[in-house]
Design an enzyme around this catalytic site. Structure first.
Site, PDB file in Angstrom:
ATOM      1  N   SER A  17       4.780   2.521   7.897  1.00 30.64           N
ATOM      2  CA  SER A  17       4.472   1.377   7.044  1.00 30.64           C
ATOM      3  C   SER A  17       5.649   1.000   6.175  1.00 30.64           C
ATOM      4  O   SER A  17       6.232   1.838   5.490  1.00 30.64           O
ATOM      5  CB  SER A  17       3.285   1.680   6.132  1.00 30.64           C
ATOM      6  N   ASP A  33       0.235  -7.654   1.382  1.00 30.49           N
ATOM      7  CA  ASP A  33       0.597  -6.242   1.540  1.00 30.49           C
ATOM      8  C   ASP A  33       2.112  -6.055   1.566  1.00 30.49           C
ATOM      9  O   ASP A  33       2.641  -5.254   2.333  1.00 30.49           O
ATOM     10  CB  ASP A  33      -0.030  -5.641   2.789  1.00 30.49           C
ATOM     11  N   HIS A  38       0.813  -1.219   0.000  1.00 24.31           N
ATOM     12  CA  HIS A  38       0.000   0.000   0.000  1.00 24.31           C
ATOM     13  C   HIS A  38       0.849   1.273   0.000  1.00 24.31           C
ATOM     14  O   HIS A  38       0.350   2.361  -0.241  1.00 24.31           O
ATOM     15  CB  HIS A  38      -1.004   0.013   1.165  1.00 24.31           C
TER      16      HIS A  38
END
Length: 460
Positions: free
Chosen positions: A308, A218, A186
């Protein structure tokens, strides 16, 4: 299916099922974090499981309350960066917000900070190793975090993505001397559609391209166009050897503050976490469009938007996980907040290695497949009731079918790991290799038995 939250007047996302709402720590025009209520886990007592039989029960989407903007954030983060995020479809990039749920696991949506166009006390040492840099701690019970940070800081990078729809940012971890960097899907999902990816290391910035992406876990790998001579790969640990309570450090680019480190402990292992992102609707092997299920490492080390794709390391500086998601208080609560509340999640490094090795080799990844649909259920043996993954159906000629698993069985463990729900089984299967032989403990007609299954490759 929802998408990443936009900025300004972007509408809220509805919650679902019986779980609380997840909040998106997005960025407003003055870098104020704006929580959005996200979907929570499907009701484990409703709906059929995955058509491909990964074992997750999927319920209908419910309607949740509207989101509201949070008060202006204080501190340097409000002035340093207006917004960071990934997945430019509607605008997310940094993390995945997740909420604590019930027996069905944890659920949430990718969150981000993003901008759109409209607006130690012991003696320790650091030494080189075959695969990177390692730390020799003088006192394992009282780690010298200064030494750990020194060892890993050059192996963690800041990533920025720019497209016609906006910009976003996250973190990445250097895997090898060829310039391959692992991050979250993402974070870079929009970079392949006319966007550009830039990787910053200290005061230098390099262009990068996507090697391969795997939306269903992911994870993604990008590669530097020009590899600096002093590039330092991180040393990989073994997530199968982790213990609850062990000290850890998270390092990354939260809210654009590159090179930030935080410390905490491993709070739990094999935590079933369900996250959902609009950009992952074509996820191969996910249990429904846009749904990612991870058997995650839970940590108390503070993780915020922008972390992230960054590193979760042990005191020896070994990578044990890729930070990917956070838990948030309900945005319907007066105490709602979208930053860290000390419950973050990371993808275990052993799973990261399985996926990144494949992405580097071929640009694609295969996923282990069991061949059942499940819901969270219970089974009773000798008067004791246990929660597990209740098998609703078994796909013909699947690994489960060939091993003798039947409809009505309740799976309560895989190898030595307890299975607590349908989502728990999904995450555990997803973490294993194609062709790996696992032992499932099932309860059938009040009796417990062990069944060995050789996992095959998913057709999706």
């Amino acid at each position: 299916q929802g998408q990443y939250p936009g900025q300004g007047q972007q509408g809220p996302y509805a919650g679902q099922g019986q779980y609380p709402n997840a909040s998106y720590p997005g960025q407003g025009q003055s870098a104020n974090r704006a929580p959005y209520p996200g979907p929570a886990a499907p009701n484990p007592s409703q709906g059929a499981g995955s058509a491909q039989g990964f074992g997750s029960s999927q319920g209908s989407w419910g309607q949740g309350p509207s989101g509201q903007y949070a008060p202006p954030a204080s501190g340097p983060a409000t002035t340093t960066q207006r917004g960071r995020g990934t997945g430019m479809k509607a605008g997310a990039v940094a993390l995945v917000a997740v909420l604590a749920a019930g027996a069905g696991g944890l659920s949430g949506w990718a969150v981000s900070s993003q901008t759109q166009n409209d607006a130690a006390t012991t003696s320790s040492s650091v030494a080189p190793s075959a695969s990177g840099t390692r730390v020799i701690q003088g006192n394992a019970s009282n780690p010298d975090w200064t030494a750990t940070a020194k060892a890993v800081s050059n192996s963690v990078v800041s990533i920025s993505v720019k497209t016609g729809q906006g910009t976003g940012a996250g973190s990445g971890v250097v895997l090898n001397a060829k310039g391959d960097i692992v991050t979250n899907n993402h974070v870079v999902a929009a970079g392949g559609s006319g966007g550009t990816i830039a990787v910053s290391m200290g005061d230098k910035t390099y262009e990068a391209t996507i090697v391969g992406t795997d939306p269903s876990t992911d994870l993604a790998v990008i590669r530097l166009g020009q590899v600096p001579k002093d590039l330092t790969p991180i040393t990989l640990g073994n997530s199968d050897q982790l213990a609850v309570g062990a000290p850890v450090m998270a390092i990354g680019n939260p809210l654009g503050l590159s090179g930030s480190v935080t410390t905490g402990i491993i709070s739990a292992l094999n935590r079933p976490v369900t996250t959902s992102t609009g950009d992952q609707g074509q996820a191969s092997g996910s249990d429904s469009a846009g749904v990612v299920v991870t058997s995650a490492i839970q940590t108390s080390a503070p993780i915020n938007p922008g972390n992230s794709g960054g590193a979760l390391v042990n005191a020896d500086g070994q990578l044990i996980g890729i930070n990917s998601s956070i838990a948030s208080l309900s945005s319907g609560s007066s105490n709602s907040q979208s930053g860290s509340i000390g419950i973050g999640f990371a993808i275990p490094v052993n799973q990261v290695k399985i996926i990144t090795d494949q992405l580097i080799a071929s640009g694609k990844a295969r996923h282990a497949y069991l061949g059942v649909t499940t819901a969270t259920g219970t089974a009773t043996v000798a008067g004791v009731t246990t929660t597990g993954a209740s098998v609703r159906s078994v796909q013909a000629d699947s690994p489960a079918d060939r091993a003798g698993i039947r409809e009505g069985d309740v799976v309560i463990s895989m190898n030595s790991t307890t299975v607590t729900s349908g989502e728990s089984l999904v995450g555990l299967v997803r973490s294993r290799k194609v062709g790996e032989r696992v032992t499932l403990t099932v309860v059938r007609d009040g009796s417990q038995q062990k069944i060995q299954v050789t996992l095959a490759a998913s057709a999706r």
